[in-house]
Design an enzyme around this catalytic site. Structure first.
Site, PDB file in Angstrom:
ATOM      1  N   LYS A 173       4.508  -2.154  11.188  1.00 13.90           N
ATOM      2  CA  LYS A 173       3.451  -2.918  11.727  1.00 13.90           C
ATOM      3  C   LYS A 173       3.682  -3.543  13.104  1.00 13.90           C
ATOM      4  O   LYS A 173       4.631  -4.163  12.930  1.00 13.90           O
ATOM      5  CB  LYS A 173       2.779  -3.513  10.628  1.00 13.90           C
ATOM      6  CG  LYS A 173       2.020  -2.849   9.517  1.00 13.90           C
ATOM      7  CD  LYS A 173       1.084  -1.901   9.808  1.00 13.90           C
ATOM      8  CE  LYS A 173       0.509  -1.124   8.708  1.00 13.90           C
ATOM      9  NZ  LYS A 173      -0.619   0.067   8.902  1.00 13.90           N
ATOM     10  N   HIS A 303      -3.676  10.231   7.312  1.00 16.09           N
ATOM     11  CA  HIS A 303      -3.830   8.637   6.823  1.00 16.09           C
ATOM     12  C   HIS A 303      -3.900   8.818   5.352  1.00 16.09           C
ATOM     13  O   HIS A 303      -4.462   9.384   4.660  1.00 16.09           O
ATOM     14  CB  HIS A 303      -4.812   7.948   7.722  1.00 16.09           C
ATOM     15  CG  HIS A 303      -4.574   6.451   6.988  1.00 16.09           C
ATOM     16  ND1 HIS A 303      -5.707   5.983   6.194  1.00 16.09           N
ATOM     17  CD2 HIS A 303      -3.836   5.596   7.204  1.00 16.09           C
ATOM     18  CE1 HIS A 303      -5.621   4.811   5.703  1.00 16.09           C
ATOM     19  NE2 HIS A 303      -4.418   4.219   6.367  1.00 16.09           N
TER      20      HIS A 303
HETATM   21  C1  0YR Z   1      -3.574  -2.348   4.947  1.00 16.37           C
HETATM   22  N1  0YR Z   1      -1.847   2.886   7.494  1.00 16.37           N
HETATM   23  C2  0YR Z   1      -2.548   1.815   7.617  1.00 16.37           C
HETATM   24  C3  0YR Z   1      -3.933  -0.688   4.728  1.00 16.37           C
HETATM   25  C4  0YR Z   1      -3.131   1.143   6.171  1.00 16.37           C
HETATM   26  C5  0YR Z   1      -3.465  -0.463   6.355  1.00 16.37           C
HETATM   27  O1  0YR Z   1      -4.860  -2.861   5.918  1.00 16.37           O
HETATM   28  O2  0YR Z   1      -4.959  -0.416   4.775  1.00 16.37           O
HETATM   29  O3  0YR Z   1      -2.408  -1.142   7.035  1.00 16.37           O
HETATM   30  O4  0YR Z   1      -4.176   1.962   5.669  1.00 16.37           O
HETATM   31  O5  0YR Z   1      -2.887   1.324   8.683  1.00 16.37           O
HETATM   32  O6  0YR Z   1      -1.298   3.731   8.477  1.00 16.37           O
HETATM   33 MG    MG Z   2      -2.352   2.919  10.266  1.00 23.67          MG
END
Ligand code: 0YR
Ligand code: MG
Length: 370
Positions: A173, A303
């Site tokens: 992240k 996702h």
């Molecule tokens: C936590 N994955 C994401 C989660 C995730 C988020 O907020 O929901 O980080 O779903 O971006 O790619």
């Molecule tokens: Mg994401």
């Protein structure tokens, strides 16, 4: 075969290490919010959407399932998936108040439950129903080692451990400060070496100027993709960024409709396509996006709002799907967990969509629905 009952449910399942954060959210549980669809054959289908486990919000979804969608489904043949998708999506009563949002999330749960039922009725895992296995293995990338809440040192240790376990891809992240995130990116790249794919995810936090500044420093670290660099709906901004940096742009987890994706394709604002069955009104709408992505020759990386229980079937069956996100929070709640062995998802064997909860999960994590 006829639908006799639609029963909503909510499960709240703890995340790894009791709390995680990205640039916009901090959560303790993942919400599995969905429906069990019962039929006159005795077969039941399960489908769910994914949430941040805010109970009053989740109960809006289950209420929508129970009071708005369910009456349109009882008595119908659950195998008429396409027809029922349109019946729900074009319900004038709901269209007026919510062409996207809670209505779509609840439709996602229904649609997936129908696919689950159809696969169970045919006695096959969903990927077989979708046309069969088009790739030998689905490569997994690990997101669970890369949260913004993880300290710098632990981030590198966790990334290396994932690689030792067999992962050939990870995602970390970003979206705190440019300086901190560049430092972490450089440290992780150094820690894992040049051969592991390393993606980054901003969760829509930054503006264009910040993204440009970040990308200038990030390009030398061979970034696989920059996910949700900008606000989710900003087509123009993503197009500008895509033109200005060598790093590929990924997005889609916050988009509700194929029309939203169409704009990004059309404006060349996207390189990696990331639809989610839990947000898009189900697998039925995601398949449309996968077909379009394929026609643009763009790769899909679904996702994991479903934590890959359903997407693993899609990824084995659709030629556009290249790689799949791995977050292990909820997998053990299901009769067939989306497990990764040596960096690849196992090919599901059990009939259905992988959405049937175990009695133990039902017992431990259930919350009052509506
Ligand atoms: C936590 N994955 C994401 C989660 C995730 C988020 O907020 O929901 O980080 O779903 O971006 O790619
Ligand atoms: Mg994401």
């Amino acid at each position: 075969m006829k639908i006799t009952k639609v029963e909503p449910f909510i499960l709240h399942v703890p995340v790894t290490g009791s709390q995680i954060a990205d640039s916009t959210h901090s959560i303790t549980h993942w919400g599995v919010v969905g429906a069990r669809i019962e039929t006159d054959t005795g077969l039941s289908g399960y489908g769910f959407t994914g949430t941040h486990a805010y109970l009053p919000g989740d109960q809006l979804i289950t209420r929508c399932i129970e009071t708005c969608h369910a009456p349109l489904l009882v008595g119908e043949d659950p195998r008429d998936i396409q027809r029922l998708w349109h019946k729900l999506a074009r319900n004038p009563a709901l269209q007026w108040i919510g062409r996207a949002g809670i209505t779509t999330l609840s439709q996602a749960a229904i649609d997936v439950a129908l696919w689950d039922l159809k696969a169970k009725a045919d006695g096959v895992p969903l990927w077989k129903l979708l046309g069969g296995q088009v790739r030998e293995k689905v490569r997994a990338y690990n997101t669970d080692i890369g949260w913004l809440s993880i300290g710098d040192e632990q981030l590198v240790t966790g990334a290396r451990r994932a690689v030792e376990q067999g992962f050939s891809g990870i995602k970390i992240k970003v979206g705190s400060t440019v300086e901190r995130d560049l430092r972490r990116l450089a440290a992780v790249r150094k820690g894992i070496g040049p051969d592991v794919t390393l993606a980054i995810d901003g969760n829509g936090k930054w503006d264009l100027a910040t993204c440009l500044r970040f990308c200038r420093g990030a390009e030398e670290h061979d970034v696989y993709w920059f996910e949700e660099p900008l606000w989710y709906d900003d087509v123009k901004g993503h197009a500008q960024l895509a033109r200005a940096t060598r790093i590929p742009v990924a997005l889609g987890e916050q988009l509700y409709t194929q029309d939203a994706f169409a704009e990004f394709f059309h404006q060349q604002a996207i390189h990696w396509v990331q639809p989610d069955v839990t947000r898009m009104g189900g697998l039925t709408e995601v398949l449309r996006v996968c077909e379009t992505a394929n026609s643009y020759r763009l790769p899909v990386a679904p996702h994991a709002g479903d934590m890959s229980q359903v997407h693993v079937h899609l990824s084995y069956a659709h030629p556009a799907c290249q790689v799949l996100e791995y977050i292990p929070w909820i997998k053990d709640c299901f009769t067939e967990p989306a497990d990764v062995v040596d960096g690849f998802f196992r090919l599901p064997q059990v009939p259905g969509a992988g959405t049937t909860p175990t009695p133990q999960a039902w017992e431990r994590f259930r919350q009052p629905a509506a």
